[in-house]
Design a protein around this motif. Structure first.
Motif, PDB file in Angstrom:
ATOM      1  N   LEU A   1       0.860  -1.175   0.000  1.00 32.16           N
ATOM      2  CA  LEU A   1       0.000   0.000   0.000  1.00 32.16           C
ATOM      3  C   LEU A   1       0.897   1.225   0.000  1.00 32.16           C
ATOM      4  O   LEU A   1       2.062   1.143   0.415  1.00 32.16           O
ATOM      5  N   PRO A   2       0.393   2.369  -0.418  1.00 25.94           N
ATOM      6  CA  PRO A   2       1.216   3.580  -0.399  1.00 25.94           C
ATOM      7  C   PRO A   2       1.559   4.005   1.035  1.00 25.94           C
ATOM      8  O   PRO A   2       0.770   3.788   1.959  1.00 25.94           O
ATOM      9  N   PRO A   3       2.737   4.612   1.225  1.00 25.55           N
ATOM     10  CA  PRO A   3       3.093   5.135   2.556  1.00 25.55           C
ATOM     11  C   PRO A   3       2.010   6.080   3.077  1.00 25.55           C
ATOM     12  O   PRO A   3       1.354   6.783   2.312  1.00 25.55           O
ATOM     13  N   ARG A   4       1.819   6.062   4.361  1.00 26.38           N
ATOM     14  CA  ARG A   4       0.834   6.856   5.104  1.00 26.38           C
ATOM     15  C   ARG A   4      -0.589   6.309   4.988  1.00 26.38           C
ATOM     16  O   ARG A   4      -1.525   6.899   5.515  1.00 26.38           O
ATOM     17  N   SER A   5      -0.770   5.185   4.293  1.00 27.74           N
ATOM     18  CA  SER A   5      -2.095   4.567   4.217  1.00 27.74           C
ATOM     19  C   SER A   5      -2.478   4.010   5.585  1.00 27.74           C
ATOM     20  O   SER A   5      -1.659   3.419   6.280  1.00 27.74           O
ATOM     21  N   GLN A   6      -3.740   4.202   5.942  1.00 20.86           N
ATOM     22  CA  GLN A   6      -4.280   3.602   7.154  1.00 20.86           C
ATOM     23  C   GLN A   6      -4.811   2.223   6.785  1.00 20.86           C
ATOM     24  O   GLN A   6      -5.456   2.065   5.746  1.00 20.86           O
ATOM     25  N   CYS A   7      -4.560   1.224   7.637  1.00 20.34           N
ATOM     26  CA  CYS A   7      -5.026  -0.125   7.335  1.00 20.34           C
ATOM     27  C   CYS A   7      -5.268  -0.876   8.637  1.00 20.34           C
ATOM     28  O   CYS A   7      -4.993  -0.372   9.722  1.00 20.34           O
ATOM     29  N   GLN A   8      -5.785  -2.071   8.476  1.00 22.91           N
ATOM     30  CA  GLN A   8      -5.912  -2.950   9.624  1.00 22.91           C
ATOM     31  C   GLN A   8      -5.422  -4.332   9.218  1.00 22.91           C
ATOM     32  O   GLN A   8      -5.586  -4.761   8.085  1.00 22.91           O
ATOM     33  N   LEU A   9      -4.796  -5.012  10.156  1.00 21.77           N
ATOM     34  CA  LEU A   9      -4.324  -6.372   9.958  1.00 21.77           C
ATOM     35  C   LEU A   9      -5.323  -7.289  10.640  1.00 21.77           C
ATOM     36  O   LEU A   9      -5.567  -7.159  11.838  1.00 21.77           O
ATOM     37  N   ASP A  10      -5.911  -8.189   9.864  1.00 19.70           N
ATOM     38  CA  ASP A  10      -6.906  -9.115  10.391  1.00 19.70           C
ATOM     39  C   ASP A  10      -6.273 -10.485  10.587  1.00 19.70           C
ATOM     40  O   ASP A  10      -5.709 -11.050   9.655  1.00 19.70           O
ATOM     41  N   LEU A  11      -6.384 -11.007  11.810  1.00 18.43           N
ATOM     42  CA  LEU A  11      -5.855 -12.331  12.135  1.00 18.43           C
ATOM     43  C   LEU A  11      -6.826 -13.017  13.087  1.00 18.43           C
ATOM     44  O   LEU A  11      -7.093 -12.504  14.180  1.00 18.43           O
ATOM     45  N   ASP A  12      -7.352 -14.145  12.671  1.00 20.98           N
ATOM     46  CA  ASP A  12      -8.247 -14.942  13.511  1.00 20.98           C
ATOM     47  C   ASP A  12      -9.412 -14.128  14.072  1.00 20.98           C
ATOM     48  O   ASP A  12      -9.804 -14.283  15.230  1.00 20.98           O
ATOM     49  N   GLY A  13      -9.956 -13.217  13.266  1.00 20.33           N
ATOM     50  CA  GLY A  13     -11.094 -12.432  13.712  1.00 20.33           C
ATOM     51  C   GLY A  13     -10.740 -11.244  14.584  1.00 20.33           C
ATOM     52  O   GLY A  13     -11.614 -10.525  15.033  1.00 20.33           O
ATOM     53  N   HIS A  14      -9.456 -11.023  14.834  1.00 17.90           N
ATOM     54  CA  HIS A  14      -9.019  -9.869  15.625  1.00 17.90           C
ATOM     55  C   HIS A  14      -8.324  -8.881  14.708  1.00 17.90           C
ATOM     56  O   HIS A  14      -7.677  -9.256  13.745  1.00 17.90           O
ATOM     57  N   VAL A  15      -8.437  -7.609  15.043  1.00 13.40           N
ATOM     58  CA  VAL A  15      -7.916  -6.537  14.206  1.00 13.40           C
ATOM     59  C   VAL A  15      -6.859  -5.743  14.951  1.00 13.40           C
ATOM     60  O   VAL A  15      -7.018  -5.438  16.125  1.00 13.40           O
TER      61      VAL A  15
ATOM     62  N   THR B   1      -0.394   2.053  10.306  1.00 18.00           N
ATOM     63  CA  THR B   1      -0.114   3.027   9.261  1.00 18.00           C
ATOM     64  C   THR B   1       1.097   2.545   8.482  1.00 18.00           C
ATOM     65  O   THR B   1       2.112   2.163   9.084  1.00 18.00           O
ATOM     66  N   VAL B   2       1.008   2.559   7.165  1.00 16.48           N
ATOM     67  CA  VAL B   2       2.137   2.150   6.326  1.00 16.48           C
ATOM     68  C   VAL B   2       3.218   3.220   6.441  1.00 16.48           C
ATOM     69  O   VAL B   2       2.976   4.395   6.163  1.00 16.48           O
ATOM     70  N   ARG B   3       4.411   2.827   6.856  1.00 15.12           N
ATOM     71  CA  ARG B   3       5.537   3.751   7.008  1.00 15.12           C
ATOM     72  C   ARG B   3       6.388   3.794   5.750  1.00 15.12           C
ATOM     73  O   ARG B   3       6.906   4.826   5.375  1.00 15.12           O
ATOM     74  N   TRP B   4       6.573   2.640   5.113  1.00 13.53           N
ATOM     75  CA  TRP B   4       7.359   2.562   3.884  1.00 13.53           C
ATOM     76  C   TRP B   4       6.787   1.436   3.040  1.00 13.53           C
ATOM     77  O   TRP B   4       6.092   0.562   3.536  1.00 13.53           O
ATOM     78  N   SER B   5       7.066   1.500   1.743  1.00 13.86           N
ATOM     79  CA  SER B   5       6.504   0.534   0.824  1.00 13.86           C
ATOM     80  C   SER B   5       7.476   0.295  -0.326  1.00 13.86           C
ATOM     81  O   SER B   5       8.083   1.236  -0.835  1.00 13.86           O
ATOM     82  N   GLU B   6       7.627  -0.956  -0.710  1.00 13.63           N
ATOM     83  CA  GLU B   6       8.435  -1.343  -1.873  1.00 13.63           C
ATOM     84  C   GLU B   6       7.563  -2.187  -2.787  1.00 13.63           C
ATOM     85  O   GLU B   6       6.359  -2.303  -2.562  1.00 13.63           O
ATOM     86  N   GLU B   7       8.161  -2.804  -3.778  1.00 12.48           N
ATOM     87  CA  GLU B   7       7.423  -3.528  -4.807  1.00 12.48           C
ATOM     88  C   GLU B   7       6.428  -4.548  -4.262  1.00 12.48           C
ATOM     89  O   GLU B   7       5.286  -4.609  -4.704  1.00 12.48           O
ATOM     90  N   ASP B   8       6.843  -5.371  -3.305  1.00 12.53           N
ATOM     91  CA  ASP B   8       5.946  -6.405  -2.787  1.00 12.53           C
ATOM     92  C   ASP B   8       6.031  -6.551  -1.265  1.00 12.53           C
ATOM     93  O   ASP B   8       5.742  -7.589  -0.716  1.00 12.53           O
ATOM     94  N   ARG B   9       6.424  -5.483  -0.588  1.00 15.91           N
ATOM     95  CA  ARG B   9       6.491  -5.519   0.872  1.00 15.91           C
ATOM     96  C   ARG B   9       6.339  -4.114   1.426  1.00 15.91           C
ATOM     97  O   ARG B   9       6.527  -3.130   0.714  1.00 15.91           O
ATOM     98  N   MET B  10       5.971  -4.062   2.709  1.00 14.21           N
ATOM     99  CA  MET B  10       5.773  -2.756   3.347  1.00 14.21           C
ATOM    100  C   MET B  10       5.992  -2.876   4.848  1.00 14.21           C
ATOM    101  O   MET B  10       5.895  -3.965   5.418  1.00 14.21           O
ATOM    102  N   GLY B  11       6.287  -1.758   5.453  1.00 11.37           N
ATOM    103  CA  GLY B  11       6.437  -1.686   6.898  1.00 11.37           C
ATOM    104  C   GLY B  11       5.241  -0.979   7.491  1.00 11.37           C
ATOM    105  O   GLY B  11       4.844   0.093   7.023  1.00 11.37           O
ATOM    106  N   ILE B  12       4.647  -1.588   8.506  1.00  9.36           N
ATOM    107  CA  ILE B  12       3.458  -1.031   9.139  1.00  9.36           C
ATOM    108  C   ILE B  12       3.765  -0.746  10.601  1.00  9.36           C
ATOM    109  O   ILE B  12       4.300  -1.604  11.306  1.00  9.36           O
ATOM    110  N   ARG B  13       3.412   0.454  11.043  1.00  8.16           N
ATOM    111  CA  ARG B  13       3.598   0.838  12.437  1.00  8.16           C
ATOM    112  C   ARG B  13       2.237   0.821  13.128  1.00  8.16           C
ATOM    113  O   ARG B  13       1.245   1.321  12.589  1.00  8.16           O
TER     114      ARG B  13
END
Length: 119
Positions: free
Chosen positions: A44-58, A62-74
């Protein structure tokens, strides 16, 4: 130049769904700490707001950095419980035990009801 991190990053392999207002993407967390995660397989583009869904929990982030197929989320709040925190602790080898969830109010503590009209 090497970046000094406040939290130790732990190598993991956790499939998740990254959700935004417009889309849901499948990805895998490969690097995790209480403060954030590196996700591969989607971006996703940097500064995008998102949520990580795992086993029904969220977990929100915020995306801090983004490359071709990976990103860092804070994460805005450090992980302290839930399935993602449990997987982090498991990957650490259980050096710290997860804190069990404890509700702030018990049924007895709420016996009077809510608001000013509670008797």
């Amino acid at each position: 130049m090497q970046i000094k991190r406040s939290r130790e990053r732990i190598v993991v392999d956790i499939p998740i769904v990254v959700t935004t207002v417009l889309d849901s993407l499948e990805g895998t967390i490969v690097d995790l700490s209480e403060g954030g995660a590196q996700v591969v397989g989607c971006t996703l583009p940097p500064r995008s707001q998102c949520q990580l869904d795992l086993d029904g929990h969220v977990v929100f982030g915020t995306v801090r950095w983004s490359e071709e197929d990976r990103m860092g989320i804070r994460f805005p709040y450090e992980l302290a419980d839930g399935p993602l925190f449990d997987k982090l602790e498991l990957a650490r080898g259980g050096r710290r035990s997860p804190v069990p969830f404890q509700p702030r109010f018990t049924a007895q503590g709420m016996a009077g009801g809510f608001g000013r009209r509670a008797v």
